[in-house]
Design a protein around this motif. Structure first.
Motif, PDB file in Angstrom:
ATOM      1  N   PHE B  34       0.830  -1.205   0.000  1.00  7.29           N
ATOM      2  CA  PHE B  34       0.000   0.000   0.000  1.00  7.29           C
ATOM      3  C   PHE B  34       0.866   1.257   0.000  1.00  7.29           C
ATOM      4  O   PHE B  34       0.622   2.199  -0.755  1.00  7.29           O
ATOM      5  CB  PHE B  34      -0.949   0.011   1.195  1.00  7.29           C
ATOM      6  CG  PHE B  34      -1.625   1.333   1.394  1.00  7.29           C
ATOM      7  CD1 PHE B  34      -2.611   1.753   0.505  1.00  7.29           C
ATOM      8  CD2 PHE B  34      -1.252   2.189   2.426  1.00  7.29           C
ATOM      9  CE1 PHE B  34      -3.222   2.981   0.659  1.00  7.29           C
ATOM     10  CE2 PHE B  34      -1.853   3.414   2.581  1.00  7.29           C
ATOM     11  CZ  PHE B  34      -2.842   3.814   1.697  1.00  7.29           C
ATOM     12  N   CYS B  35       1.892   1.273   0.872  1.00  9.94           N
ATOM     13  CA  CYS B  35       2.750   2.464   0.948  1.00  9.94           C
ATOM     14  C   CYS B  35       3.371   2.759  -0.412  1.00  9.94           C
ATOM     15  O   CYS B  35       3.380   3.898  -0.886  1.00  9.94           O
ATOM     16  CB  CYS B  35       3.862   2.264   1.973  1.00  9.94           C
ATOM     17  SG  CYS B  35       3.264   2.291   3.655  1.00  9.94           S
ATOM     18  N   VAL B  36       3.880   1.701  -1.052  1.00 10.67           N
ATOM     19  CA  VAL B  36       4.516   1.877  -2.352  1.00 10.67           C
ATOM     20  C   VAL B  36       3.509   2.375  -3.382  1.00 10.67           C
ATOM     21  O   VAL B  36       3.728   3.370  -4.075  1.00 10.67           O
ATOM     22  CB  VAL B  36       5.122   0.529  -2.801  1.00 10.67           C
ATOM     23  CG1 VAL B  36       5.429   0.553  -4.275  1.00 10.67           C
ATOM     24  CG2 VAL B  36       6.368   0.233  -2.005  1.00 10.67           C
ATOM     25  N   PRO B 231      -3.492   4.280 -10.769  1.00 16.68           N
ATOM     26  CA  PRO B 231      -4.359   4.865  -9.731  1.00 16.68           C
ATOM     27  C   PRO B 231      -4.821   6.279 -10.080  1.00 16.68           C
ATOM     28  O   PRO B 231      -6.013   6.590  -9.986  1.00 16.68           O
ATOM     29  CB  PRO B 231      -3.471   4.863  -8.482  1.00 16.68           C
ATOM     30  CG  PRO B 231      -2.433   3.842  -8.735  1.00 16.68           C
ATOM     31  CD  PRO B 231      -2.196   3.845 -10.208  1.00 16.68           C
ATOM     32  N   GLY B 232      -3.887   7.114 -10.510  1.00 15.73           N
ATOM     33  CA  GLY B 232      -4.244   8.490 -10.829  1.00 15.73           C
ATOM     34  C   GLY B 232      -5.206   8.570 -12.001  1.00 15.73           C
ATOM     35  O   GLY B 232      -6.166   9.343 -11.990  1.00 15.73           O
ATOM     36  N   ALA B 233      -4.978   7.736 -13.021  1.00 17.61           N
ATOM     37  CA  ALA B 233      -5.856   7.760 -14.190  1.00 17.61           C
ATOM     38  C   ALA B 233      -7.271   7.362 -13.801  1.00 17.61           C
ATOM     39  O   ALA B 233      -8.248   7.977 -14.240  1.00 17.61           O
ATOM     40  CB  ALA B 233      -5.311   6.823 -15.265  1.00 17.61           C
ATOM     41  N   THR B 234      -7.375   6.340 -12.941  1.00 18.83           N
ATOM     42  CA  THR B 234      -8.700   5.928 -12.471  1.00 18.83           C
ATOM     43  C   THR B 234      -9.377   7.069 -11.719  1.00 18.83           C
ATOM     44  O   THR B 234     -10.544   7.400 -11.963  1.00 18.83           O
ATOM     45  CB  THR B 234      -8.572   4.703 -11.545  1.00 18.83           C
ATOM     46  OG1 THR B 234      -7.720   3.748 -12.161  1.00 18.83           O
ATOM     47  CG2 THR B 234      -9.921   4.087 -11.269  1.00 18.83           C
ATOM     48  N   LYS B 244      -9.925  15.690  -4.547  1.00 16.82           N
ATOM     49  CA  LYS B 244     -10.693  14.442  -4.549  1.00 16.82           C
ATOM     50  C   LYS B 244      -9.942  13.376  -5.337  1.00 16.82           C
ATOM     51  O   LYS B 244      -9.944  12.205  -4.966  1.00 16.82           O
ATOM     52  CB  LYS B 244     -12.067  14.660  -5.171  1.00 16.82           C
ATOM     53  CG  LYS B 244     -13.053  15.330  -4.236  1.00 16.82           C
ATOM     54  CD  LYS B 244     -14.416  15.393  -4.903  1.00 16.82           C
ATOM     55  CE  LYS B 244     -15.328  16.354  -4.160  1.00 16.82           C
ATOM     56  NZ  LYS B 244     -16.454  16.788  -4.983  1.00 16.82           N
ATOM     57  N   ALA B 245      -9.315  13.815  -6.441  1.00 15.82           N
ATOM     58  CA  ALA B 245      -8.553  12.845  -7.237  1.00 15.82           C
ATOM     59  C   ALA B 245      -7.426  12.253  -6.403  1.00 15.82           C
ATOM     60  O   ALA B 245      -7.154  11.054  -6.478  1.00 15.82           O
ATOM     61  CB  ALA B 245      -7.997  13.516  -8.487  1.00 15.82           C
ATOM     62  N   LEU B 246      -6.776  13.089  -5.581  1.00 20.86           N
ATOM     63  CA  LEU B 246      -5.682  12.588  -4.743  1.00 20.86           C
ATOM     64  C   LEU B 246      -6.211  11.569  -3.735  1.00 20.86           C
ATOM     65  O   LEU B 246      -5.615  10.510  -3.521  1.00 20.86           O
ATOM     66  CB  LEU B 246      -4.988  13.749  -4.030  1.00 20.86           C
ATOM     67  CG  LEU B 246      -4.218  14.704  -4.961  1.00 20.86           C
ATOM     68  CD1 LEU B 246      -3.779  15.953  -4.226  1.00 20.86           C
ATOM     69  CD2 LEU B 246      -3.004  14.002  -5.553  1.00 20.86           C
ATOM     70  N   ILE B 251      -7.322   5.686  -2.262  1.00 23.16           N
ATOM     71  CA  ILE B 251      -8.313   4.615  -2.102  1.00 23.16           C
ATOM     72  C   ILE B 251      -8.084   3.522  -3.145  1.00 23.16           C
ATOM     73  O   ILE B 251      -8.114   2.326  -2.829  1.00 23.16           O
ATOM     74  CB  ILE B 251      -9.746   5.194  -2.236  1.00 23.16           C
ATOM     75  CG1 ILE B 251     -10.020   6.112  -1.052  1.00 23.16           C
ATOM     76  CG2 ILE B 251     -10.774   4.077  -2.309  1.00 23.16           C
ATOM     77  CD1 ILE B 251     -11.322   6.866  -1.142  1.00 23.16           C
ATOM     78  N   HIS B 252      -7.813   3.945  -4.380  1.00 19.83           N
ATOM     79  CA  HIS B 252      -7.536   2.964  -5.439  1.00 19.83           C
ATOM     80  C   HIS B 252      -6.329   2.118  -5.074  1.00 19.83           C
ATOM     81  O   HIS B 252      -6.338   0.894  -5.231  1.00 19.83           O
ATOM     82  CB  HIS B 252      -7.307   3.676  -6.770  1.00 19.83           C
ATOM     83  CG  HIS B 252      -6.964   2.759  -7.896  1.00 19.83           C
ATOM     84  ND1 HIS B 252      -5.698   2.250  -8.091  1.00 19.83           N
ATOM     85  CD2 HIS B 252      -7.723   2.234  -8.888  1.00 19.83           C
ATOM     86  CE1 HIS B 252      -5.696   1.472  -9.143  1.00 19.83           C
ATOM     87  NE2 HIS B 252      -6.917   1.444  -9.657  1.00 19.83           N
TER      88      HIS B 252
END
Lengths: 265, 326, 471
Positions: B34-36, B231-234, B244-246, B251-252
């Motif tokens: 998760f951290c990575v 993750p960012g694209a999702t 919110k994207a961050l 969450i992703h």
């Protein structure tokens, strides 16, 4: 304009030459604008209008000359200078809403590491109200019409609370009603003593809109009150004239300066 | 197919890992992944917005020679030396790409391709030639050693490092939120406000190197690319606001980590790969169903519009027919 | 957990530690190995070299089109995206059938390319992000499948070498596939070269004249996927894109014509392939791919530095040449001004060293150097005993030309461009050295053959007009 009897001009551009930049270049542009004027920058396509704005804001390297606002170098008075970008320069898909964009206008006043606070939000709301965009504060910027997008960026400029504004074609892609609203707002700003520098391309509306003109075509053709400068001869000079030589020389010069830059790197 | 896809046991793959016996292992691996994934994802959001997604790809490969060099000098594979090596390599990559872009007619994308493959090739050659002096091998480069955190006694240093990187990433984004936002959205405004857009750019690249190198050890250099971008694209498909994207990115990262962990256990496969596949699945779901931009909601909206137009056309025809018949 | 770890180790470790290398065909020192390599006695060496050279040719050709279309990283995307296809192709027959692996890989590559287009068309994500998603996501899926396959019985050693590549592991079937793709690419791109050129330069125009540019795009993607798959075995997933991009970018620096670029690119690809195969044969356990890439990079660095038109060094030396010329011309001009101010004849007049030092505001030593440079270039006579300088005819001509350019430009700026006379000097200082013949004629025309500059000084005539006798 002598330096002692009158307050320093809102903007003084002295012998400005820009050749490092891509086309177009500017040669020896030299003028002063007194404070509180609504200034139109007029000239044909590729005359260097945007280049002039960017150079005046200190965003392009100058080949020669200098720019002062309120009698001081531009770097020292950054927080008194506001800016409205050209529409094409914006990524409209960017994940920001109308409020975020307007709040960006406050960033210049905020310190390092500070976030916009309640007061900033109030100012941003007031600015949105002024351009009648407050109901759209939560909209993402792609979901607005062209005129609405332009008004948002105008609100951002208002939120900068500057004394000198540069606006790159604020009337591009805007419906007639919005254009009227925008010009009314610009006039109001002027009446508060602010100076506005507006790139404009619709000659028909020039005499109604602006009280000062800068006629530009790679070099300064004329700068002065609209009544004096907006004449058929001046316009003929701006839109016609011996430009081929200038463009050719600019081309040669740019190739040379590109070489010179290679060396300095 | 039944040979490669093992039978799915609810108990064995979903409940068992969280039982007291395995909990420690599960938590360690998930925390590490998760951290990575989250720190890569957060940096990735800014890469996507600045259209630098492929520079992320480049740097995730080209830190290799920096790491190898640092490892040869410092005789260790962890700690500040490696981070410094990676930052230097990341910086060299950025400068090389820019100078090829600037001093020749070769365009940015080709410059990226040239620089990263040349540096990666150099790194691979160095690994092979100095394999004896290094405790680094190709599997670490390509696949990472995520599972290692589970076997180390006490608090694994890799987990501490990845945790600190995530914390620092969040803090940096918090501190520089407005500068990062303006310089990505409207660089001209940023410069007219006196924000040093170049410093922000180089800072982002340096931090990208740090994130990548700490992820590198866990998941390998190619999986890192997926963790930077997906993750960012999702998240950007789901929202219109940067903050919110961050949040959605994090969450992703969490969701794909947990899902991927269980899938990986079930299929008995490489864990980072399973996490990426889970992340890709989440991306596809967002692509299909995102309320504002999803394919299905938009198709439904178009169909409704078409139906309405059709109905109106029919009604109009009926009215005219009625009018004519009268 | 330990099982997982072991699997991970099993998968990647052999690629570096145990897979066959070109270098393993013989023992001995570097020289022996080099001799043995060039004797081409070993079939492994023959196949490996032929494979690398053919790959260089075909990737160089295809790379040309992706570099000019600014698609460079599509190759990278394809190289990663084919991985799940290879795994599925293996699962198809549960053996390493080249044809099935190949079909799976090409299929996955095409699907990857389509997904990239779909993401771009239907979302607001930009191309680089779409490429990154497919690259990373497909690769992850491929790794997942490969770890599953590792658990199956049967021969799967070849699957591992796709990651880093090993030219020595090329089989004759692989070589055959590479030869076929090279031939097909050459044929298709050769026959359709004009169409591909238009479609690459201006797809909209191409469509308007009836060239199906969309179909050609996918045809190019198909060939690329094919080439990438063939290259995987030799250079590995990560470095395949380098084979496509680097030779083509090198060629791009050296020529301005597409067909020459394609030719050079193929040449560089072949050189890099051969050099990489050779270098990796020099020591046991060296992988081929990285050496091919490093050889190609060395060629690129060479072109980047020394390409005649676009190279850094030639540009730098042109710049040095230019600045020396400007210095010489400034010295000439200073001499001219001194003579003009004195009112003496430019042809006869002599200028003392001290006067020149004052005029140029430089140290005497520097001025000595400048005079020597003038003499070297035949612009001035060697100084007489008192150190006084006379200009040669060529020197006089050039000096007058410069002063003429300067004053013409000043006049143009003040007359035509309304710039104040006190602001035009600096511009003219730069412009005077670079005005070409054509522009000077044009200035003269537009200024109506002027004789005086804005400061009231005479504009000297060009030599040929004044009969070659000076003023």
């Amino acid at each position: 304009m002598s330096e002692t009897s009158q307050p320093s001009p809102a903007l003084e551009v002295h012998d400005l030459t820009v050749a490092y930049h891509k086309k177009p270049v500017l040669w020896g542009v030299d003028f002063e604008i007194p404070a509180g004027k609504l200034v139109g920058i007029i000239g044909p396509n590729g005359a260097g209008k945007s280049t002039l704005i960017k150079a005046a804001m200190g965003l392009l390297p100058l080949s020669s000359g200098w720019v002062e606002a309120f009698g001081r170098p531009l770097k020292e008075v950054r927080d008194r200078v506001g800016y409205v970008p050209q529409r094409e320069e914006i990524d409209w898909d960017f994940p920001v809403n109308v409020m975020d964009v307007v709040l960006m206008g406050r960033y210049g006043k905020l310190g390092w590491l500070k976030r916009p606070g309640k007061a900033d939000r109030e100012i941003a709301r007031a600015c949105l109200e002024k351009v009648r965009m407050l109901p759209f504060a939560d909209r993402q910027i792609a979901n607005l019409s062209g005129g609405q997008q332009q008004r948002v960026f105008l609100a951002r400029a208002l939120a900068q609370e500057s004394d000198l504004y540069f606006m790159d074609e604020p009337f591009a892609g805007v419906d007639a009603a919005t254009e009227d609203a925008i010009i009314a707002l610009l006039r109001e700003l002027c009446s508060q003593g602010k100076t506005l520098f507006v790139v404009h391309h619709d000659l028909a509306s020039v005499p109604d809109y602006f009280d000062w003109l800068v006629l530009l075509n790679l070099r300064l053709v004329a700068s002065g009150p609209t009544s004096e400068v907006f004449t058929p001869e001046m316009l003929a000079k701006t839109y016609g004239g011996q430009l081929t030589v200038m463009t050719e020389v600019a081309e040669v010069l740019r190739r040379n300066e590109a070489l010179a830059r290679e060396e300095s790197h | 197919m039944s040979e490669i896809i093992p039978p799915f046991h609810w108990h064995l793959f979903l409940t068992e890992p969280w039982s007291a016996w395995y909990l420690d292992t599960t938590l360690r691996v998930i925390a590490m992944a998760f951290c990575v994934s989250a720190s890569c994802g957060l940096v990735g959001v800014y890469l996507i917005l600045r259209r630098l997604a492929l520079v992320g790809d480049a740097i995730s490969h080209s830190v290799l020679p920096g790491i190898v060099l640092a490892a040869l000098v410092a005789h260790t594979l962890t700690g500040p030396a490696i981070i410094i090596g990676a930052i230097v390599a990341g910086f060299v990559t950025t400068v090389l790409i820019e100078s090829i872009d600037h001093h020749s007619r070769v365009k940015t994308d080709a410059a990226i391709g040239i620089v990263f493959s040349a540096l990666f090739a150099l790194g691979v050659v160095m690994v092979t030639m100095f394999a004896g002096d290094l405790h680094i091998d190709a599997d670490c480069v390509l696949f990472g050693n995520l599972a290692e955190v589970a076997t180390q006694p006490g608090m694994p240093p890799a987990l501490i490092q990845a945790g600190s990187v995530l914390l620092a990433t969040i803090l940096l984004i918090g501190f520089f939120f407005k500068d990062l936002l303006v310089s990505a959205f409207d660089p001209t405004l940023a410069r007219s406000l006196g924000i040093r857009a170049r410093w922000i750019h180089y800072g982002l690249m340096a931090w990208l190197s740090v994130t990548v190198v700490s992820a590198f050890e866990a998941v390998g250099s190619i999986i890192v690319v997926a963790m930077l971008i997906i993750p960012g694209a999702t998240a950007l498909l789901l929202t219109d606001r940067l903050w919110k994207a961050l949040v959605l990115t994090v969450i992703h990262a969490a969701a794909s980590t947990v899902i991927g962990y269980h899938v990986g256990l079930w299929l008995d496969s490489n864990l980072p790969a399973a996490m990426v596949v889970a992340g890709l699945g989440l991306f596809v779901i967002a692509w299909l169903f995102s309320p504002s931009q999803g394919l299905l909601p938009r198709a439904i909206g178009r169909q409704r519009l078409r139906d309405r137009l059709e109905r109106e056309k029919v009604e109009a025809r009926e009215t005219t027919e009625k009018a004519e018949s009268r | 957990m330990a099982g997982l770890l072991l699997l991970g180790m099993l998968m990647a470790f052999p690629t570096l530690a145990q897979a066959a290398r070109i270098g393993e065909v013989s023992e001995g020192n570097v020289l022996d190995r080099a001799i043995r390599f060039f004797s081409f006695r070993d079939p492994t060496v023959r196949i490996a070299v032929a494979g690398c050279v053919l790959l260089g040719l075909c990737c160089g050709l295809l790379g040309t089109f992706i570099v000019v279309r600014q698609f460079a990283l599509v190759g990278d995307m394809l190289a990663h995206a084919v991985l799940p296809g290879i795994a599925l192709g293996y699962l198809w027959t549960l053996s390493k059938q080249p044809l099935h692996l190949f079909l799976g890989a090409v299929g996955a590559g095409i699907i990857g390319a389509i997904v990239v287009s779909l993401i771009r068309q239907t979302t607001r994500l930009k191309r680089d992000t779409a490429l990154g998603i497919v690259l990373g996501g497909f690769y992850g899926f491929g790794i997942l499948l490969i770890t599953l396959i590792q658990k199956l019985p049967g021969d799967k050693s070849g699957l591992k070498s796709f990651l880093f590549g090993s030219a020595a592991a090329l089989s004759e079937t692989d070589l055959g596939l590479i030869a076929v793709v090279s031939l097909v690419s050459l044929l298709i791109l050769g026959l359709l070269f004009p169409q591909f050129r238009i479609a690459s330069f201006d797809p909209t125009f191409a469509t308007s004249v009836g060239i199906p540019s969309q179909a050609m795009h996918y045809l190019l993607m198909l060939l690329l996927a094919w080439a990438v798959v063939s290259a995987l075995q030799a250079v590995g997933v990560v470095l395949v894109s380098a084979l496509l991009v680097i030779p083509a970018a090198t060629a791009y620096l050296l020529t301005d014509r597409l067909h020459r670029m394609a030719g050079l690119s193929m040449l560089f690809g072949m050189i890099a392939g051969a050099a990489g195969a050779f270098l990796s044969a020099l020591q046991t356990g060296l992988p081929t791919g990285p050496f091919v890439v490093l050889s190609a990079s060395a060629l690129f660095v060479g072109a980047f530095l020394f390409a005649p038109n676009h190279g850094v060094v030639p540009r730098w030396s042109r710049q040095r040449h230019q600045s020396r010329k400007i210095r010489r011309e400034n010295t000439l001009k200073a001499i001219f001004h001194l003579l003009e101010n004195e009112g003496s004849d430019v042809a006869e007049g002599k200028v003392s060293h001290q006067a020149l030092v004052d005029q140029r505001r430089r140290s005497p030593l520097l001025v000595d150097g400048e005079i020597a440079a003038l003499v070297r270039h035949g612009l001035a006579e060697s100084p007489d005993e008192q150190g006084r300088v006379t200009l040669t005819e060529a020197g006089r001509a050039r000096a007058m030309e410069i002063v003429r350019n300067h004053r013409l430009w000043e006049l143009f700026l003040t007359n035509a461009a309304n710039i104040a006379p006190d602001h035009v000097h600096d511009d003219a200082e730069k412009i005077e050295h670079i005005l070409g013949e054509d522009i000077v004629r044009e200035l003269e025309r537009s200024l109506d053959q002027p004789t005086e500059d804005p400061h009231g000084r005479v504009i000297p005539l060009a030599m040929e007009e004044s009969g070659g006798s000076g003023i």
